[in-house]
Design a protein around this motif. Structure first.
Motif, PDB file in Angstrom:
ATOM      1  N   VAL A  40      31.624 -21.668  71.249  1.00  0.00           N
ATOM      2  CA  VAL A  40      32.329 -21.198  72.446  1.00  0.00           C
ATOM      3  C   VAL A  40      32.952 -22.365  73.216  1.00  0.00           C
ATOM      4  O   VAL A  40      33.710 -22.172  74.151  1.00  0.00           O
ATOM      5  N   GLN A  41      32.627 -23.574  72.804  1.00  0.00           N
ATOM      6  CA  GLN A  41      33.093 -24.802  73.446  1.00  0.00           C
ATOM      7  C   GLN A  41      32.587 -24.908  74.888  1.00  0.00           C
ATOM      8  O   GLN A  41      33.333 -25.173  75.827  1.00  0.00           O
ATOM      9  N   ILE A  42      31.268 -24.674  75.008  1.00  0.00           N
ATOM     10  CA  ILE A  42      30.580 -24.837  76.282  1.00  0.00           C
ATOM     11  C   ILE A  42      29.321 -25.659  76.034  1.00  0.00           C
ATOM     12  O   ILE A  42      28.982 -25.952  74.892  1.00  0.00           O
ATOM     13  N   SER A  43      28.628 -26.004  77.092  1.00  0.00           N
ATOM     14  CA  SER A  43      27.381 -26.754  76.922  1.00  0.00           C
ATOM     15  C   SER A  43      26.232 -25.804  76.609  1.00  0.00           C
ATOM     16  O   SER A  43      26.250 -24.629  76.984  1.00  0.00           O
ATOM     17  N   GLN A  44      25.234 -26.335  75.925  1.00  0.00           N
ATOM     18  CA  GLN A  44      24.062 -25.530  75.598  1.00  0.00           C
ATOM     19  C   GLN A  44      23.364 -25.010  76.861  1.00  0.00           C
ATOM     20  O   GLN A  44      22.978 -23.840  76.910  1.00  0.00           O
ATOM     21  N   PRO A  45      23.200 -25.830  77.903  1.00  0.00           N
ATOM     22  CA  PRO A  45      22.575 -25.300  79.124  1.00  0.00           C
ATOM     23  C   PRO A  45      23.342 -24.110  79.720  1.00  0.00           C
ATOM     24  O   PRO A  45      22.738 -23.230  80.326  1.00  0.00           O
ATOM     25  N   TYR A  46      24.649 -24.065  79.500  1.00  0.00           N
ATOM     26  CA  TYR A  46      25.432 -22.940  80.014  1.00  0.00           C
ATOM     27  C   TYR A  46      25.065 -21.646  79.285  1.00  0.00           C
ATOM     28  O   TYR A  46      25.080 -20.569  79.880  1.00  0.00           O
TER      29      TYR A  46
END
Length: 129
Positions: A40-46
């Motif tokens: 999704v091209q986001i950070s894992q914490p997100y």
């Protein structure tokens, strides 16, 4: 609905779609939330902002997957004649199977079923395939 709420719903949907793909490609046990986040091209914490655990993400992915199949079948049931019902359900399944997001759904569910069978017959090595 305000813009932030729409963005949040869209992002959640994107995460679930990516999870279906990742689970379908690698299986639940090998899949990681980091792989989903990367897709999704986001950070894992997100990802964890929306889903506290990988299991919660799995449950949401399963729900979406089953709803896709159910909706396809429901449309056929509503429109097909009794003589054509079986043939049209088979065709609907093939369409679900051959389209991109739904193909991932079918593969994802099939691998999940394989894991259940592997547990039931005590052959954990089946989960590795």
């Amino acid at each position: 609905m305000n813009k932030d709420a729409k963005t949040s719903i869209n992002r959640r949907t994107d995460i679930i779609s990516a999870a279906i793909e990742v689970f379908a490609e690698t299986g639940y046990y090998r899949a990681t939330t980091a792989q989903v986040a990367q897709r999704v091209q986001i950070s894992q914490p997100y990802v964890f902002r929306f889903f506290a655990t990988k299991e919660q993400l799995l449950l949401s992915a399963l729900e979406v997957s089953w709803l896709r199949i159910f909706e396809s079948f429901h449309q056929v049931i509503e429109s097909a004649s009794s003589e054509r019902l079986e043939a049209e359900l088979i065709e609907a399944f093939r369409q679900v199977e051959n389209s991109n997001p739904e193909e991932s759904t079918i593969l994802f569910l099939a691998r999940g079923m394989l894991c259940n069978v592997a547990e039931a017959i005590r052959l954990p090595e089946l989960k590795e395939s």
